[in-house]
Design a protein around this motif. Structure first.
Motif, short mmCIF file in Angstrom:
data_model
loop_
_atom_site.label_atom_id
_atom_site.label_comp_id
_atom_site.label_asym_id
_atom_site.label_seq_id
_atom_site.Cartn_x
_atom_site.Cartn_y
_atom_site.Cartn_z
N VAL A 1 6.28 4.33 6.47
CA VAL A 1 5.90 4.63 7.85
C VAL A 1 5.90 6.12 8.13
N GLU A 2 6.62 6.89 7.30
CA GLU A 2 6.66 8.34 7.50
C GLU A 2 7.25 9.00 6.26
N GLN A 3 6.74 10.19 5.95
CA GLN A 3 7.33 10.99 4.89
C GLN A 3 7.06 12.46 5.16
N GLY A 4 7.98 13.30 4.68
CA GLY A 4 7.83 14.73 4.92
C GLY A 4 9.06 15.48 4.47
N LEU A 5 9.08 16.79 4.72
CA LEU A 5 10.22 17.61 4.39
C LEU A 5 11.44 17.13 5.16
N ALA A 6 12.60 17.10 4.49
CA ALA A 6 13.81 16.51 5.08
C ALA A 6 14.17 17.15 6.41
N GLN A 7 14.19 18.47 6.46
CA GLN A 7 14.61 19.16 7.67
C GLN A 7 13.67 18.87 8.83
N ASP A 8 12.35 18.86 8.56
CA ASP A 8 11.36 18.61 9.61
C ASP A 8 11.44 17.16 10.09
N LEU A 9 11.61 16.23 9.14
CA LEU A 9 11.63 14.82 9.51
C LEU A 9 12.84 14.50 10.38
N LEU A 10 13.99 15.09 10.06
CA LEU A 10 15.19 14.87 10.87
C LEU A 10 15.05 15.48 12.26
N ALA A 11 14.52 16.68 12.31
CA ALA A 11 14.45 17.38 13.60
C ALA A 11 13.33 16.84 14.49
N ASP B 1 0.83 -1.21 0.00
CA ASP B 1 0.00 0.00 0.00
C ASP B 1 0.86 1.27 0.00
N VAL B 2 1.88 1.30 -0.84
CA VAL B 2 2.83 2.42 -0.87
C VAL B 2 2.33 3.52 -1.80
N SER B 3 2.35 4.75 -1.30
CA SER B 3 1.93 5.91 -2.09
C SER B 3 2.92 7.06 -1.89
N PHE B 4 3.34 7.67 -2.98
CA PHE B 4 4.14 8.90 -2.93
C PHE B 4 4.15 9.51 -4.33
N SER B 5 4.65 10.74 -4.42
CA SER B 5 4.71 11.41 -5.71
C SER B 5 6.02 12.18 -5.82
N VAL B 6 6.40 12.47 -7.05
CA VAL B 6 7.61 13.26 -7.33
C VAL B 6 7.24 14.28 -8.40
N SER B 7 7.54 15.55 -8.14
CA SER B 7 7.24 16.62 -9.09
C SER B 7 8.44 16.90 -9.99
N PRO B 8 8.22 17.56 -11.12
CA PRO B 8 9.34 17.87 -12.02
C PRO B 8 10.44 18.66 -11.30
N GLY B 9 11.69 18.23 -11.48
CA GLY B 9 12.82 18.93 -10.89
C GLY B 9 13.04 18.68 -9.41
N GLU B 10 12.20 17.88 -8.77
CA GLU B 10 12.30 17.64 -7.32
C GLU B 10 13.23 16.48 -7.03
N MET B 11 13.92 16.53 -5.89
CA MET B 11 14.75 15.42 -5.42
C MET B 11 14.11 14.84 -4.17
N ILE C 1 11.80 13.30 2.27
CA ILE C 1 12.28 11.96 2.62
C ILE C 1 11.07 11.05 2.85
N ILE C 2 11.16 9.84 2.29
CA ILE C 2 10.17 8.79 2.51
C ILE C 2 10.86 7.67 3.27
N VAL C 3 10.31 7.26 4.40
CA VAL C 3 10.90 6.21 5.24
C VAL C 3 10.08 4.94 5.07
N MET C 4 10.77 3.84 4.68
CA MET C 4 10.10 2.56 4.49
C MET C 4 10.61 1.52 5.47
N GLN C 5 9.70 0.68 5.94
CA GLN C 5 10.04 -0.42 6.84
C GLN C 5 9.20 -1.63 6.47
N GLN C 6 9.88 -2.72 6.11
CA GLN C 6 9.23 -3.99 5.79
C GLN C 6 8.06 -3.81 4.81
N GLY C 7 8.30 -3.03 3.76
CA GLY C 7 7.33 -2.86 2.70
C GLY C 7 6.34 -1.73 2.89
N ASP C 8 6.33 -1.10 4.06
CA ASP C 8 5.38 -0.02 4.35
C ASP C 8 6.07 1.33 4.38
#
Length: 555
Positions: free
Chosen positions: A236-246, A28-38, A227-234
């Motif tokens: 589990v968390e995704q968000g802006l890199a700076q916010d996710l780290l902090a 059940d993995v969902s995410f998106s990538v926009s043009p020019g985005e990393m 950043i998208i964080v995956m664990q055992q196929g799921d």
């Protein structure tokens, strides 16, 4: 990236399962990538990150099937594309850089042929036009002799150059999306940053979006906006890199961040009159290749290296690929024959014909980078760990069995592991066995050559903690060879920096990391982001040096 821009790539509730067992490996993995985005995907081995990325190109293995979900690229469902449409998309619109370029570059084809292949297939250009584009790209990626590279083979280039060539072959077609699967895992710090900066430059020039897959959170955070964080196929968390780290929200993300190496307190080591190991003016020459009509001069790998290792001390040797650090470890261990110089153990010269050499070899053990290739696959774990005890005089069989069981307990593999074989263990478990094998004789000196470079973040943290605990318990000295400066910062008492077979700087860990003096040391440190704990489960990323000069620049 515009806030309401249409996604270039959209993965919607993708679920993949193994045909034979029905086990879901992507769920059940969902995410998106926009043009020019990393965008970065992180997770341990088995998290499903690589399989999800390969599904974007329609590279799902035959043993895996799609249960549900959709992958839309530029509005088209990849999962229902005709084979011809998939071939037109691959390379031309979606490119992929794999983890090990030596396995993705054809060893029997010239570099020029391999770079020309995609252009000839997807672009209507003449041979002269294609060659001009290839030569221009080779110059951009830093190849000194582009014309010569066209008629060379992959094995004639270093790992970093091969990764650059792989990146060039993909970016020649100017794809809209680049999938980068662990693109710098096997590279040293300086080459890693050079390759990643090159990738950023090439993708920005073409407004190419990047989906970067890695287990290195620091590297992902440095180059990716989300950043998208995956664990055992799921996911589990995704968000802006700076916010996710902090401010990580999921326990697994917190676990990954807690496993990243951080600097420990300075150890108070007792003073010693005599080093446990002393090396003076060590040189190593490798013989040049011979042909029918020519003979190359020997290559000097070590140029008069001198080091001391004190009792109980952990001395880290760092440097780029080809710096001579592994050759130094091999020479000290007796695996590489020196061309000159002297090695002393407990103040006594080591001579292969003397009793002192035998004593030294029994008290000097080595942990290799790849335990799978250093453990005999035909021997059980109990036999592998117990093998060094065969040379202990007067040790009864029952006592040897007790010692093996004791050391397996120390490394956390006591219950039923003695009867297993290496192929039945995970990478982290095999590395624990390699450490157990090295310490079972209670040596006074251990050489560890890149002992955690191939391990996931959490497994690496477990092995490092185990190694530190065994070192505290048994008091052995250690020469720790690594290109991972984060690991070195955690484990080392003293650091030696090598470059082109010479020691360019040495000092205490804090002196080297906080006040480097040599230009090469500064270059090494400027290539690697540092991490600081925020005190609430998160970390903050910073650069120790700004472009190799100046004080630590926190961002």
């Amino acid at each position: 990236m515009a806030e309401n821009s249409t996604p270039l790539l959209s993965v919607d509730k993708l679920t993949l399962a193994i045909n034979s067992t029905g086990k879901r490996v992507v769920n059940d993995v969902s995410f998106s990538v926009s043009p020019g985005e990393m965008v970065g995907i992180v997770g341990e081995s088995g998290s499903g990150k690589t399989l999800a990325a390969r599904a974007i190109m329609g590279f799902i293995p035959p043993a895996v099937r799609r249960i549900s979900g959709a992958i839309r690229f530029e509005g088209h469902d990849v999962m229902t594309m005709a084979p011809k449409a998939l071939r037109e998309m691959r390379g031309a619109r979606v490119g992929m850089v794999f983890q090990e370029p030596m396995t993705s570059l054809n060893p029997s084809m010239l570099i020029g042929q391999q770079l020309d292949e995609g252009l000839a297939l997807h672009r209507r250009l003449s041979a002269a036009e294609r060659k001009a584009l290839i030569l221009d790209m080779l110059r951009r990626i830093g190849i000194r002799d582009p014309e010569g590279a066209l008629t060379s083979y992959p094995h004639q280039f270093s790992g970093g150059m091969r990764q650059r060539i792989m990146l060039a072959s993909v970016m020649l077609l100017k794809p809209a999306l680049l999938l980068a699967d662990e693109p710098t895992t096997a590279l040293d710090a300086v080459v890693q940053r050079e390759v990643l900066e090159l990738m950023v430059d090439l993708t920005k020039a073409n407004n190419t979006a990047v989906l970067m897959i890695s287990h290195d959170l620091g590297m992902i955070a440095r180059y990716c906006s989300r950043i998208i964080v995956m664990q055992q196929g799921d996911v589990v968390e995704q968000g802006l890199a700076q916010d996710l780290l902090a401010r990580p929200q999921h326990p697994y993300t917190r676990k990954l961040l807690a496993a990243m190496p951080l600097r420990g307190p300075v150890r108070d080591l007792p003073k010693a009159d005599t080093p446990i190991v002393s090396v003076r003016d060590l040189t190593v020459d490798y013989g040049g290749r011979q042909g029918f009509f020519r003979k190359e001069a020997p290559k000097r790998a070590l140029h008069g290296v001198s080091i001391d290792v004190q009792p109980g001390e952990v001395v880290a040797v760092v440097g780029g690929s080809g710096s001579g650090k592994t050759t130094l470890g091999g020479a000290i261990a007796g695996l590489v024959k020196p061309s000159g110089g002297e090695i002393r153990f407990n103040g006594k010269p080591i001579d292969r014909s003397e009793t002192a050499y035998w004593d030294y070899r029994l008290n000097c053990q080595m942990v290799f980078q790849d335990p799978y290739s250093s453990l005999d696959p035909r021997m059980t774990i109990g036999d592998l760990v117990g093998e060094p005890l065969r040379l202990v005089p007067g040790m009864a069989r029952a006592e040897k069995a007790r010692r093996v069981q004791e050391v397996l307990t120390e490394v956390g593999l006591a219950e039923g592991f003695a009867s297993r074989y290496p192929h039945e263990l995970s990478g982290g478990q095999r590395q624990r066995i390699a450490i157990a094998r090295a310490v079972v004789r209670r040596p006074s000196f251990v050489i560890a050559d890149e002992p955690v470079s191939a391990l996931d973040v959490t497994v690496r943290a477990q092995v490092l903690e185990l190694f530190a605990e065994l070192q505290r318990k048994h008091g052995f000295s250690c020469l720790f060879i690594s290109h991972d400066l984060g690991v070195v910062e955690q484990v080392a008492d003293r650091v030696i920096v090598m470059h082109e077979g010479r020691i360019v700087e040495e000092g205490s860990r804090d002196a080297i990391f906080d006040n480097p003096r040599h230009d090469y040391t500064r270059k090494l440190l400027s290539a690697v982001p540092g991490l600081e704990s925020t005190g609430d489960g998160g970390v903050r990323l910073f650069w120790r040096l700004s472009d190799g000069a100046g004080e630590a620049a926190r961002t």
